[in-house]
Design a protein around this motif. Structure first.
Motif, PDB file in Angstrom:
ATOM      1  N   PRO A  16       2.483 -17.648  -8.050  1.00  0.00           N
ATOM      2  CA  PRO A  16       3.089 -16.529  -7.327  1.00  0.00           C
ATOM      3  C   PRO A  16       3.693 -15.495  -8.280  1.00  0.00           C
ATOM      4  O   PRO A  16       4.234 -15.844  -9.327  1.00  0.00           O
ATOM      5  CB  PRO A  16       4.187 -17.204  -6.498  1.00  0.00           C
ATOM      6  N   LEU A  17       3.582 -14.237  -7.914  1.00  0.00           N
ATOM      7  CA  LEU A  17       4.201 -13.161  -8.699  1.00  0.00           C
ATOM      8  C   LEU A  17       4.344 -11.924  -7.830  1.00  0.00           C
ATOM      9  O   LEU A  17       3.684 -11.785  -6.802  1.00  0.00           O
ATOM     10  CB  LEU A  17       3.389 -12.852  -9.967  1.00  0.00           C
ATOM     11  N   GLY A  18       5.219 -11.029  -8.266  1.00  0.00           N
ATOM     12  CA  GLY A  18       5.402  -9.760  -7.587  1.00  0.00           C
ATOM     13  C   GLY A  18       4.726  -8.645  -8.355  1.00  0.00           C
ATOM     14  O   GLY A  18       4.739  -8.627  -9.588  1.00  0.00           O
ATOM     15  N   LEU A  19       4.116  -7.706  -7.647  1.00  0.00           N
ATOM     16  CA  LEU A  19       3.510  -6.568  -8.318  1.00  0.00           C
ATOM     17  C   LEU A  19       4.594  -5.678  -8.918  1.00  0.00           C
ATOM     18  O   LEU A  19       5.699  -5.576  -8.373  1.00  0.00           O
ATOM     19  CB  LEU A  19       2.673  -5.747  -7.328  1.00  0.00           C
ATOM     20  N   PRO A  20       4.326  -5.015 -10.038  1.00  0.00           N
ATOM     21  CA  PRO A  20       5.281  -4.037 -10.574  1.00  0.00           C
ATOM     22  C   PRO A  20       5.609  -2.982  -9.522  1.00  0.00           C
ATOM     23  O   PRO A  20       4.824  -2.742  -8.599  1.00  0.00           O
ATOM     24  CB  PRO A  20       4.523  -3.432 -11.756  1.00  0.00           C
ATOM     25  N   ALA A  21       6.757  -2.338  -9.661  1.00  0.00           N
ATOM     26  CA  ALA A  21       7.270  -1.447  -8.618  1.00  0.00           C
ATOM     27  C   ALA A  21       6.282  -0.367  -8.215  1.00  0.00           C
ATOM     28  O   ALA A  21       6.066  -0.134  -7.016  1.00  0.00           O
ATOM     29  CB  ALA A  21       8.578  -0.821  -9.093  1.00  0.00           C
ATOM     30  N   ASP A  22       5.675   0.310  -9.204  1.00  0.00           N
ATOM     31  CA  ASP A  22       4.760   1.391  -8.846  1.00  0.00           C
ATOM     32  C   ASP A  22       3.490   0.869  -8.189  1.00  0.00           C
ATOM     33  O   ASP A  22       2.944   1.481  -7.262  1.00  0.00           O
ATOM     34  CB  ASP A  22       4.426   2.252 -10.068  1.00  0.00           C
ATOM     35  N   GLU A  23       3.017  -0.292  -8.633  1.00  0.00           N
ATOM     36  CA  GLU A  23       1.836  -0.889  -8.012  1.00  0.00           C
ATOM     37  C   GLU A  23       2.160  -1.389  -6.607  1.00  0.00           C
ATOM     38  O   GLU A  23       1.342  -1.261  -5.683  1.00  0.00           O
ATOM     39  CB  GLU A  23       1.312  -2.034  -8.876  1.00  0.00           C
ATOM     40  N   ALA A  24       3.349  -1.948  -6.434  1.00  0.00           N
ATOM     41  CA  ALA A  24       3.758  -2.414  -5.105  1.00  0.00           C
ATOM     42  C   ALA A  24       3.858  -1.248  -4.131  1.00  0.00           C
ATOM     43  O   ALA A  24       3.430  -1.343  -2.970  1.00  0.00           O
ATOM     44  CB  ALA A  24       5.097  -3.145  -5.195  1.00  0.00           C
ATOM     45  N   ALA A  25       4.425  -0.128  -4.590  1.00  0.00           N
ATOM     46  CA  ALA A  25       4.552   1.041  -3.728  1.00  0.00           C
ATOM     47  C   ALA A  25       3.181   1.558  -3.318  1.00  0.00           C
ATOM     48  O   ALA A  25       2.955   1.928  -2.150  1.00  0.00           O
ATOM     49  CB  ALA A  25       5.337   2.138  -4.449  1.00  0.00           C
ATOM     50  N   HIS A  26       2.250   1.574  -4.257  1.00  0.00           N
ATOM     51  CA  HIS A  26       0.892   2.038  -3.936  1.00  0.00           C
ATOM     52  C   HIS A  26       0.218   1.099  -2.951  1.00  0.00           C
ATOM     53  O   HIS A  26      -0.435   1.543  -1.993  1.00  0.00           O
ATOM     54  CB  HIS A  26       0.071   2.142  -5.216  1.00  0.00           C
ATOM     55  N   ALA A  27       0.369  -0.191  -3.186  1.00  0.00           N
ATOM     56  CA  ALA A  27      -0.258  -1.170  -2.294  1.00  0.00           C
ATOM     57  C   ALA A  27       0.310  -1.088  -0.883  1.00  0.00           C
ATOM     58  O   ALA A  27      -0.429  -1.102   0.111  1.00  0.00           O
ATOM     59  CB  ALA A  27      -0.081  -2.575  -2.851  1.00  0.00           C
ATOM     60  N   ALA A  28       1.635  -0.983  -0.778  1.00  0.00           N
ATOM     61  CA  ALA A  28       2.281  -1.029   0.534  1.00  0.00           C
ATOM     62  C   ALA A  28       2.161   0.286   1.291  1.00  0.00           C
ATOM     63  O   ALA A  28       1.847   0.300   2.483  1.00  0.00           O
ATOM     64  CB  ALA A  28       3.750  -1.409   0.361  1.00  0.00           C
ATOM     65  N   ARG A  29       2.399   1.400   0.594  1.00  0.00           N
ATOM     66  CA  ARG A  29       2.492   2.680   1.284  1.00  0.00           C
ATOM     67  C   ARG A  29       1.162   3.434   1.371  1.00  0.00           C
ATOM     68  O   ARG A  29       0.919   4.141   2.357  1.00  0.00           O
ATOM     69  CB  ARG A  29       3.522   3.568   0.580  1.00  0.00           C
TER      70      ARG A  29
END
Length: 239
Positions: A16-29
């Motif tokens: 398990p891991l979390g995406l980096p902030a900018d990648e997470a924002a792109h994935a989610a939004r």
């Protein structure tokens, strides 16, 4: 096409891991990712890992990654480009196209006719553009962008065993020069230099020729920096 995200550090065992902030924002939004989606993670050193999204909110995206594996989509030889970078939007286009074509390294040059050397902030933005282009084209190894350096200093740092080509209107044809230099064998390193608007000065060209570089021309029309660099690379890579 499977969505790809850049994660600078991938555990060799997955997990398990979390995406980096900018990648997470792109994935989610932007990509509207949801739990259960399959994605690919890459870390820029040649490895990629398949993963499944496990949770999503506005700021965080968590995944369960499989162990990464080496997936090579690189050229079979090192290919570097040194260029006096054009203005911001055009520089980004240059970076995107060179990344897509498989260039190993881009070296920003400060030449006698360079109007404005790229700032550290500008270089940082272009390195981010490499990541974005790599996500799109499937490269797992990031094209490197160096700090801006003078043309004279660059010539003293280049590979003496590479086919070295400098763009200049009175040069020979690219095809003939590649054949004579061994740069068309598909294995030898190739390095290319493209000057600023207005081109290299005669003194700069002479200095390059004295250190083993060969002049090449792209025809009777004067091409912009990003067009010239992309055209030369495409000719070498796609021939």
């Amino acid at each position: 096409m499977t969505r790809r995200y850049f994660v600078p550090e991938l555990s060799p065992t997955g997990g398990p891991l979390g995406l980096p902030a900018d990648e997470a924002a792109h994935a989610a939004r932007v990509m509207r990712a949801t739990p259960g989606d399959r994605v690919v993670l890459f870390c820029g050193d040649g490895r990629e890992a398949e993963a499944e999204i496990t949770s999503v909110d506005k700021r965080h995206v968590f995944v369960l990654a499989e162990p990464p594996r080496n997936v090579d989509r690189e050229l079979p030889f090192p290919l570097s480009v040194a260029a006096s970078l054009p203005k911001a939007d055009r520089a980004r286009v240059l970076v995107e196209k060179l990344t897509e074509l498989g260039v190993t390294q881009l070296q920003p040059l400060v030449c006698q006719r360079t109007q404005l050397a790229p700032s550290p902030a500008a270089i940082a933005k272009l390195r981010r553009a490499v990541v974005e282009a790599s996500k799109q084209c499937g490269r797992n190894r990031l094209m490197q962008i160096g700090e801006a350096t003078s043309f004279s200093q660059y010539l003293h740092q280049t590979d003496p065993d590479a086919a070295s080509l400098i763009a200049h209107p009175d040069g020979h044809s690219l095809a003939v020069t590649l054949k004579s230099s061994g740069g068309d064998d598909g294995h030898s390193p190739v390095q290319i230099a493209v000057g600023p608007e207005g081109g290299f000065t005669d003194a700069e060209v002479e200095q390059a020729v004295e250190t083993g570089w060969q002049r090449i021309t792209l025809g009777p029309r004067i091409l912009r920096i990003e067009t010239a660099a992309t055209a030369i690379v495409a000719r070498i890579v796609l021939a």
